[in-house]
Design a protein around this motif. Structure first.
Motif, PDB file in Angstrom:
ATOM      1  N   SER A   6     -74.869  58.884 -71.533  1.00  0.00           N
ATOM      2  CA  SER A   6     -74.641  57.835 -70.547  1.00  0.00           C
ATOM      3  C   SER A   6     -75.496  58.087 -69.313  1.00  0.00           C
ATOM      4  N   VAL A   7     -75.382  57.174 -68.353  1.00  0.00           N
ATOM      5  CA  VAL A   7     -76.387  57.148 -67.287  1.00  0.00           C
ATOM      6  C   VAL A   7     -75.753  56.820 -65.938  1.00  0.00           C
ATOM      7  N   VAL A   8     -76.308  57.391 -64.883  1.00  0.00           N
ATOM      8  CA  VAL A   8     -75.964  57.039 -63.502  1.00  0.00           C
ATOM      9  C   VAL A   8     -77.239  56.605 -62.813  1.00  0.00           C
ATOM     10  N   PHE A   9     -77.185  55.416 -62.158  1.00  0.00           N
ATOM     11  CA  PHE A   9     -78.406  54.889 -61.540  1.00  0.00           C
ATOM     12  C   PHE A   9     -78.485  55.224 -60.068  1.00  0.00           C
ATOM     13  N   GLN A  10     -79.622  54.828 -59.482  1.00  0.00           N
ATOM     14  CA  GLN A  10     -79.886  55.168 -58.096  1.00  0.00           C
ATOM     15  C   GLN A  10     -79.059  54.372 -57.098  1.00  0.00           C
ATOM     16  N   ASP A  11     -79.071  53.053 -57.294  1.00  0.00           N
ATOM     17  CA  ASP A  11     -78.607  52.168 -56.234  1.00  0.00           C
ATOM     18  C   ASP A  11     -77.095  52.075 -56.215  1.00  0.00           C
ATOM     19  N   PRO A  12     -76.435  52.648 -55.218  1.00  0.00           N
ATOM     20  CA  PRO A  12     -74.973  52.588 -55.226  1.00  0.00           C
ATOM     21  C   PRO A  12     -74.446  51.170 -55.008  1.00  0.00           C
ATOM     22  N   TYR A  13     -75.333  50.247 -54.590  1.00  0.00           N
ATOM     23  CA  TYR A  13     -74.871  48.869 -54.368  1.00  0.00           C
ATOM     24  C   TYR A  13     -75.104  47.986 -55.578  1.00  0.00           C
ATOM     25  N   GLY A  14     -76.219  48.185 -56.284  1.00  0.00           N
ATOM     26  CA  GLY A  14     -76.510  47.335 -57.439  1.00  0.00           C
ATOM     27  C   GLY A  14     -75.871  47.819 -58.723  1.00  0.00           C
ATOM     28  N   SER A  15     -75.173  48.950 -58.670  1.00  0.00           N
ATOM     29  CA  SER A  15     -74.686  49.546 -59.912  1.00  0.00           C
ATOM     30  C   SER A  15     -73.419  48.903 -60.451  1.00  0.00           C
ATOM     31  N   PHE A  16     -72.777  48.049 -59.632  1.00  0.00           N
ATOM     32  CA  PHE A  16     -71.507  47.482 -60.075  1.00  0.00           C
ATOM     33  C   PHE A  16     -71.484  45.983 -59.913  1.00  0.00           C
ATOM     34  N   ASP A  17     -70.910  45.318 -60.901  1.00  0.00           N
ATOM     35  CA  ASP A  17     -70.658  43.895 -60.777  1.00  0.00           C
ATOM     36  C   ASP A  17     -69.645  43.712 -59.639  1.00  0.00           C
ATOM     37  N   PRO A  18     -70.056  43.000 -58.572  1.00  0.00           N
ATOM     38  CA  PRO A  18     -69.178  42.909 -57.400  1.00  0.00           C
ATOM     39  C   PRO A  18     -67.847  42.211 -57.690  1.00  0.00           C
ATOM     40  N   ARG A  19     -67.765  41.501 -58.816  1.00  0.00           N
ATOM     41  CA  ARG A  19     -66.540  40.756 -59.102  1.00  0.00           C
ATOM     42  C   ARG A  19     -65.561  41.508 -59.996  1.00  0.00           C
ATOM     43  N   TRP A  20     -65.937  42.699 -60.387  1.00  0.00           N
ATOM     44  CA  TRP A  20     -65.051  43.456 -61.271  1.00  0.00           C
ATOM     45  C   TRP A  20     -64.279  44.504 -60.486  1.00  0.00           C
ATOM     46  N   THR A  21     -63.060  44.804 -60.949  1.00  0.00           N
ATOM     47  CA  THR A  21     -62.310  45.889 -60.331  1.00  0.00           C
ATOM     48  C   THR A  21     -62.843  47.217 -60.861  1.00  0.00           C
ATOM     49  N   VAL A  22     -62.504  48.276 -60.124  1.00  0.00           N
ATOM     50  CA  VAL A  22     -62.935  49.603 -60.552  1.00  0.00           C
ATOM     51  C   VAL A  22     -62.397  49.906 -61.952  1.00  0.00           C
ATOM     52  N   ALA A  62     -79.970  33.801 -62.350  1.00  0.00           N
ATOM     53  CA  ALA A  62     -79.754  34.917 -63.277  1.00  0.00           C
ATOM     54  C   ALA A  62     -80.876  35.948 -63.207  1.00  0.00           C
ATOM     55  N   LEU A  63     -82.102  35.487 -62.974  1.00  0.00           N
ATOM     56  CA  LEU A  63     -83.242  36.412 -63.042  1.00  0.00           C
ATOM     57  C   LEU A  63     -83.084  37.644 -62.140  1.00  0.00           C
ATOM     58  N   PRO A  64     -82.781  37.450 -60.840  1.00  0.00           N
ATOM     59  CA  PRO A  64     -82.650  38.663 -60.024  1.00  0.00           C
ATOM     60  C   PRO A  64     -81.499  39.552 -60.471  1.00  0.00           C
ATOM     61  N   LEU A  65     -80.452  38.945 -61.059  1.00  0.00           N
ATOM     62  CA  LEU A  65     -79.328  39.760 -61.514  1.00  0.00           C
ATOM     63  C   LEU A  65     -79.745  40.680 -62.659  1.00  0.00           C
ATOM     64  N   TRP A  66     -80.633  40.175 -63.513  1.00  0.00           N
ATOM     65  CA  TRP A  66     -81.026  40.963 -64.680  1.00  0.00           C
ATOM     66  C   TRP A  66     -81.734  42.255 -64.299  1.00  0.00           C
ATOM     67  N   THR A  67     -82.250  42.340 -63.087  1.00  0.00           N
ATOM     68  CA  THR A  67     -82.921  43.585 -62.699  1.00  0.00           C
ATOM     69  C   THR A  67     -81.947  44.586 -62.089  1.00  0.00           C
ATOM     70  N   LEU A  68     -80.677  44.179 -61.916  1.00  0.00           N
ATOM     71  CA  LEU A  68     -79.743  45.068 -61.241  1.00  0.00           C
ATOM     72  C   LEU A  68     -79.214  46.138 -62.186  1.00  0.00           C
ATOM     73  N   ASP A  69     -78.813  47.249 -61.555  1.00  0.00           N
ATOM     74  CA  ASP A  69     -78.365  48.384 -62.357  1.00  0.00           C
ATOM     75  C   ASP A  69     -77.089  48.091 -63.131  1.00  0.00           C
ATOM     76  N   TYR A  70     -76.246  47.207 -62.614  1.00  0.00           N
ATOM     77  CA  TYR A  70     -75.000  47.011 -63.363  1.00  0.00           C
ATOM     78  C   TYR A  70     -75.228  46.289 -64.684  1.00  0.00           C
ATOM     79  N   ILE A  71     -76.313  45.505 -64.737  1.00  0.00           N
ATOM     80  CA  ILE A  71     -76.668  44.911 -66.015  1.00  0.00           C
ATOM     81  C   ILE A  71     -77.186  46.004 -66.957  1.00  0.00           C
TER      82      ILE A  71
END
Lengths: 267, 511, 313
Positions: free
Chosen positions: B339-355, A148-157
């Motif tokens: 609201s906010v838009v972040f830098q990383d286009p890869y880390g910005s989304f939960d990979p398991r969720w649909t758009v 979980a720790l590395p996930l918490w630093t991600l932007d989607y969190i």
């Protein structure tokens, strides 16, 4: 992985069938038929009390698998939420308390304490489950926290936090599904370790009690007969090895199949 | 000195490099530019014999009269480090964490029989040469900053005076002022040692300031090469032209902004123990305005952003959103207004969720409206995507498309303020230009206010009306973008502007 | 550096305190009172009280806990209910079986695992790698006590090279070591398998690090890169596993002692449990826990030395 799945399935199936049917009743002792070799009636022969080895092994699979599975269940049900809470609170006092508690349990030689627990509360399958399960808690807590720790630093969190979600909801919606792979792999590992631990406990007489058959006690009994009927010491051991081997292979295979890094390489 | 001819490389039948040819001469800097995936790094790895294991390059790379591609691994050992050396992008991981920097710089000398004290003396000299006079040989990498580590990497690369130094994006991971220093150092070393430098970068400004010659790569091919200034002036190839215009977005024409405050911060202070990350920062943002926040890493801009978004407490000052309490004190409805838009286009989304699910996540604040799905479609269409994309997963999109999804997610609650936290920093320049256009268009149509956080001055200039310059937790300069960039008042602002790699404007004049 | 060590030391002492409390509380729950057990059902209340006093079983829980811990600090582990002799003496006799067994097994583990792990990592994907991975996969799956029985079956029952168990004492060291060899092999097999796999994994991870590429780029051969930069970095995760393995070796020794009828600490614990000899169980367990915590502490110190990044904490 395929071999692992097949081995695991065979033993799981044997255990399941043994719930409703075994070739010969394991509670009936037929001393006259003791230590028979393989035959049509007894494909794996009989033990020193004349019980059918195949039936004993099937019932033993049931005991082993049930004990190990429930112990893994204890570990997941208690350990994963603790690990998730620690990660959500990373660096805070709750994290510190949970991780120190973990370290404390790790400081105990696990089998020694398992021996103590079963010794103090009396030997039984339930106490064996508890004893093994307690040591699964910190394992799953660690894996969950570490994942979980590395996930918490991600932007989607961060995005979820901006969307007003609290740590519990984020842990459930985003973190848990994304560490499920890690947990599944760890579960197969702990499952196989549980089988080994159960065998060790029942070998020293602290696991499931007679008349419930178990692989560990079959080996303990066989040891007393080792000069007379050495063949009795072989089959239960092979059963343990194959089950554990199957689970480990399955775990390795799952890890490779579920690891997104490896998957990306395959394209 | 080095002649690369018809270098080709492919994996599973997919070509990575196609007929790459160029020459490198002593004492000259050659820039190899291209967008991500253009094959720049593969070319470099082929030239130092470190391609990932199954890959084999075809063609030839001649060093004097030897063909490097035909050499055995044993022969390579006599070339690597001695004739050809390389530095990499990520200085934080390029050094062994458990060995002192002195040991790492002197290692190859020691292995080649130089006595210990002599090797250490040379290592000392090497570190002095890269500007680390004040750093002892017994330091460990983790005790140094990113810029210092990159200097150590340079020192160990040039320890044996190689004839070619390959630098693969050597400053991409560094702040702009550190980048300028490292580039200066590399330029000086080339002049002094007469070595050849192959500088791989995505940044045309860096190439313009550094390289004598340049080769432009696209999809594994060199589309154009030649002396830098004539090539930039001529812009003969359409791809070069595209790249250049995308990397030089025109400065913003300031818009008339009504006096309608949407976001205000007064004396905001955030401390972590003894460290003051944000120190008495004030700012105002009007409806329809774009406010730029510029600063290097660690200056406190991310902390300030989190405080404004209501994710972190502040120890002093107040934040107001639309005239109501902002920051941590925001109501759920008010949170939906920013609201906010972040830098990383890869880390910005939960990979398991649909758009669909991702884009609707902010509805958690407002409660899911009955027309949620229609609004998700509308948000996607606003950013140039379509309803068909709702059922897809993030990995099915490119980096630029993902940033569009991130913008759609930010827009779904119809907010007043959009915080753009390095939102275009990870994108290739041509994609970046498209996203900047999109942002400009959205602002005009929806009357959004932007807080645009970036380290990239070109981008800030292209989209912002007003600018704040932040250093060590404080705002050191503020004002209209044109004024701040053309006539900076604070020394630090000047340093930032001077350090930013830029193509000389006269190179780009028409004709 | 000193602060880092001090911090670890304090955390070790806290662990010991918590562990002693846990053990004490748990064992006070044992059903069956030792004095009843020892004197039989017809004992007079005053005889029981006298025996309780002699055994240190009177007073509140808190007093008894403090007595126990205080005693252990002075080297007094209490008096066995069953044998009526100091527990310290019982332990001293047995530890000369258990400790050498664990050390012997540890040495075997290292001797097998390190070369095997290095071989597999350096020949990744080739036959020797597959061989090591296959054998260790099996080694992990084999319960050590069953492997011990197979060894007995082969070397004692069939070949008659050694006796099936027992321990002749240290008066003849050659005989003593001979008696410990099969148990040590049985103990070492699964641990060596685990360690070899961990070492292989750690080395392979290390090989993928950026600094390995830097080392290659400055002209080091693949082998020199592994030896000079890979090993030390891979040693860090390996140390962690080694620390954990000590705990497994101790626990495993208890089971293995039973297979080979070795008069070690394991046998002492089992006797203590069946005879309700609380103080023996309590003290031996505490001793084992102490050993594990001390080893963990030593491992942490070791990787503070191996990894400069940890020194400032």
């Amino acid at each position: 992985m395929r071999l692992g799945a097949v081995l695991t399935a065979v033993f799981a199936l044997a255990a399941l069938i043994s719930v409703v049917w075994v070739p010969h009743d394991t509670a009936v002792l037929t001393i006259a038929d003791r230590t028979l070799g393989p035959s049509v009636a007894h494909p794996f022969g009989t033990d020193h009390f004349g019980r059918d080895m195949l039936s004993m092994l099937m019932a033993g699979a049931r005991t082993s698998i049930a004990v190990a599975l429930l112990a893994v269940g204890i570990g997941i049900v208690l350990g994963v939420p603790l690990g998730l809470a620690a990660a959500a609170n990373r660096g805070g006092w709750l994290d510190e308390v949970i991780m120190r508690g973990n370290d404390l349990i790790f400081a105990f030689p696990s089998l020694v304490i398992a021996i103590l627990i079963t010794a103090v509360f009396g030997p039984s399958a339930v106490n064996a489950i508890l004893a093994i399960g307690i040591f699964n808690i910190p394992v799953f807590a660690r894996v969950a926290r570490g994942g979980a720790l590395p996930l918490w630093t991600l932007d989607y969190i961060m995005a979820a936090r901006v969307a007003g979600k609290g740590p519990a909801r984020i842990s459930a919606e985003h973190i848990l599904p994304n560490i499920a792979n890690l947990l599944i792999v760890q579960a197969t590992i702990q499952f196989s370790l549980g089988i080994l631990a159960e065998a060790a406990l029942s070998y020293v007489g602290l696991g499931a009690q007679p008349p419930t058959p178990s692989w560990g006690r079959m080996l303990a009994d066989a040891q007393t007969m080792i000069h007379v009927a050495p063949q009795l010491a072989i089959l239960p051991g092979v059963a343990i090895v194959l089950t554990v081997l199957g689970l480990n292979l399955l775990g390795d295979g799952l890890r490779d199949a579920l690891d997104p890094r490896l998957r990306r390489v395959r394209g | 000195m080095i002649a690369v001819r018809d270098l080709s490389l492919s994996i599973h039948g997919q070509p990575l490099l196609r007929d790459v040819s160029f020459d490198l001469a002593p004492g000259r800097i050659t820039g190899l530019v291209g967008e991500s995936g253009s094959g720049k790094s593969m070319t470099a790895l082929a030239m130092i014999g470190l391609l990932p294991v199954p890959l084999r390059a075809e063609g030839s790379i001649r060093l004097d009269d030897r063909d490097l591609l035909a050499m055995t691994e044993r022969e390579w050992l006599g070339v690597r480090g001695r004739d050809i050396a390389m530095i990499f992008q990520e200085p934080m991981t390029a050094l062994n964490p458990v060995q002192t920097i002195g040991a790492q710089v002197s290692e190859t000398l020691r292995l080649n029989g130089t006595p210990r004290t002599e090797a250490l003396r040379i290592a000392r000299g090497g570190l002095d040469r890269v500007g680390l006079e004040h750093i002892a040989l017994d330091r460990y990498p983790h005790q140094l900053s990113g810029g210092q580590r990159q200097r150590v990497c340079i020192a160990l690369a040039i320890a044996r005076r190689p004839r070619l130094l390959i630098a693969d994006e050597p400053t991409t991971a560094l702040d702009v002022t550190t980048q300028a220093q490292i580039l200066d150092l590399l330029r000086d070393l080339v002049r002094e040692d007469g070595m050849s430098l192959l500088l791989i970068t995505h940044d045309l400004g860096v190439v313009a300031g550094m390289a004598d010659d340049v080769a432009v790569m696209r999809q594994g091919r060199i589309v154009e090469q030649g002396a830098t200034e004539p090539l930039f002036r001529a812009r003969a190839h359409p791809y070069t032209r595209d790249l250049l215009s995308a990397s030089q977005p025109p400065p913003r024409v300031p818009r008339a902004v009504a006096d309608d405050l949407v976001l205000t911060a007064r004396d905001v202070t955030r401390r972590y123990g003894a460290l003051t990350a944000v120190d008495g920062v004030s700012l105002t943002l009007n409806r329809g305005e774009s406010l730029g926040l510029v600063g290097e890493s660690g200056c406190g801009k991310s902390t300030l952003t989190r405080a404004l978004l209501g994710l972190e407490p502040v120890q002093g000052g107040t934040i107001d959103l639309l005239g109501r309490p902002g920051g941590l004190a925001m109501t759920r409805d008010d949170r939906a207004r920013i609201s906010v838009v972040f830098q990383d286009p890869y880390g910005s989304f939960d990979p398991r969720w649909t758009v669909a699910r991702l884009v609707q996540e902010p509805f958690h604040l407002t409660g899911r409206p009955p027309d949620a799905r229609d609004r998700a479609v509308r948000a996607l269409e606003q950013v140039g995507l379509s309803a068909d994309d709702l059922s897809k997963y993030p990995h099915e999109f490119s980096g630029g498309q993902r940033q569009r999804i991130a913008i759609a997610r930010a827009l779904i609650t119809e907010p007043d303020v959009l915080v753009l936290d390095e939102a275009v920093s990870a994108l290739d320049v041509r994609v970046r230009a498209q996203v900047l256009d999109l942002l400009d268009d959205l602002q005009a149509r929806l009357g959004l206010s932007y807080l645009f956080i970036s380290h990239d001055l070109t981008v800030v200039r292209a989209i912002c009306d007003n600018v704040l310059v932040m250093q060590a937790g404080r705002i050191v300069e503020r004002g209209p973008a044109a004024r701040v960039f053309d006539a900076p008042e604070h020394d630090y602002t000047r340093v930032l502007i001077d350090a930013a790699p830029a193509i000389p404007p006269r190179w780009l004049e028409a004709g | 550096m000193t602060r880092a060590i001090l911090k670890r030391l304090i955390s070790m002492l806290l662990s010991l305190l918590a562990a002693s409390l846990a053990i004490f509380v748990m064992l006070q729950a044992v059903p069956g009172h030792p004095a009843d057990f020892m004197l039989g059902l017809n004992a007079q209340p005053d005889t029981i009280a006298a025996l309780n006093a002699e055994l240190g079983l009177e007073g509140t829980l808190r007093e008894r806990y403090l007595d126990w811990v205080g005693g252990m600090l002075r080297g007094d582990f209490g008096t066995s209910y069953t044998y009526r002799v100091p527990v310290a003496g019982l332990i001293a006799d047995r530890i000369w079986v258990s400790a050498p067994l664990a050390v012997y097994a540890l040495v075997l583990t290292l001797l097998v695992a390190i070369p095997a792990g290095l071989l597999a990592a350096s020949r990744r994907g080739r036959a020797s790698d597959w061989g090591v991975m296959g054998v260790t996969q099996l080694g992990i799956a084999v319960p050590n006590f069953w492997f011990a029985m197979l060894l007995v079956l082969l070397f004692a029952v069939k070949l008659r090279w050694v006796s099936a168990g027992g321990f002749p004492g240290w008066s003849d060291p050659a005989q003593a070591i001979k008696a410990l060899t099969l148990p040590a092999i049985a103990l070492a097999l699964p641990q060596a398998s685990i360690l070899a796999r961990v070492l292989r994994g750690a080395l392979i991870d290390t090989l993928e690090q950026d600094y390995m590429r830097t080392a290659r780029a400055k002209g080091l051969s693949r082998r020199a890169t592994v030896v000079r930069h890979g090993l030390r970095n891979a040693a860090i995760p390996m140390l962690t596993i080694l620390g954990l393995q000590f705990s497994f070796l101790l626990a495993g020794a208890i089971i293995i002692e039973k297979v080979f009828f070795l008069p070690g600490l394991g046998q002492l614990i089992f006797q203590g449990i069946t005879q309700r000899d609380l103080i023996v169980v309590q003290s031996v367990t505490m001793l084992l826990v102490f050993a594990v915590i001390a080893v963990t502490f030593a491992v942490e110190l070791a990787y503070t030395l191996a990894d400069p990044r940890l020194r400032r904490a």
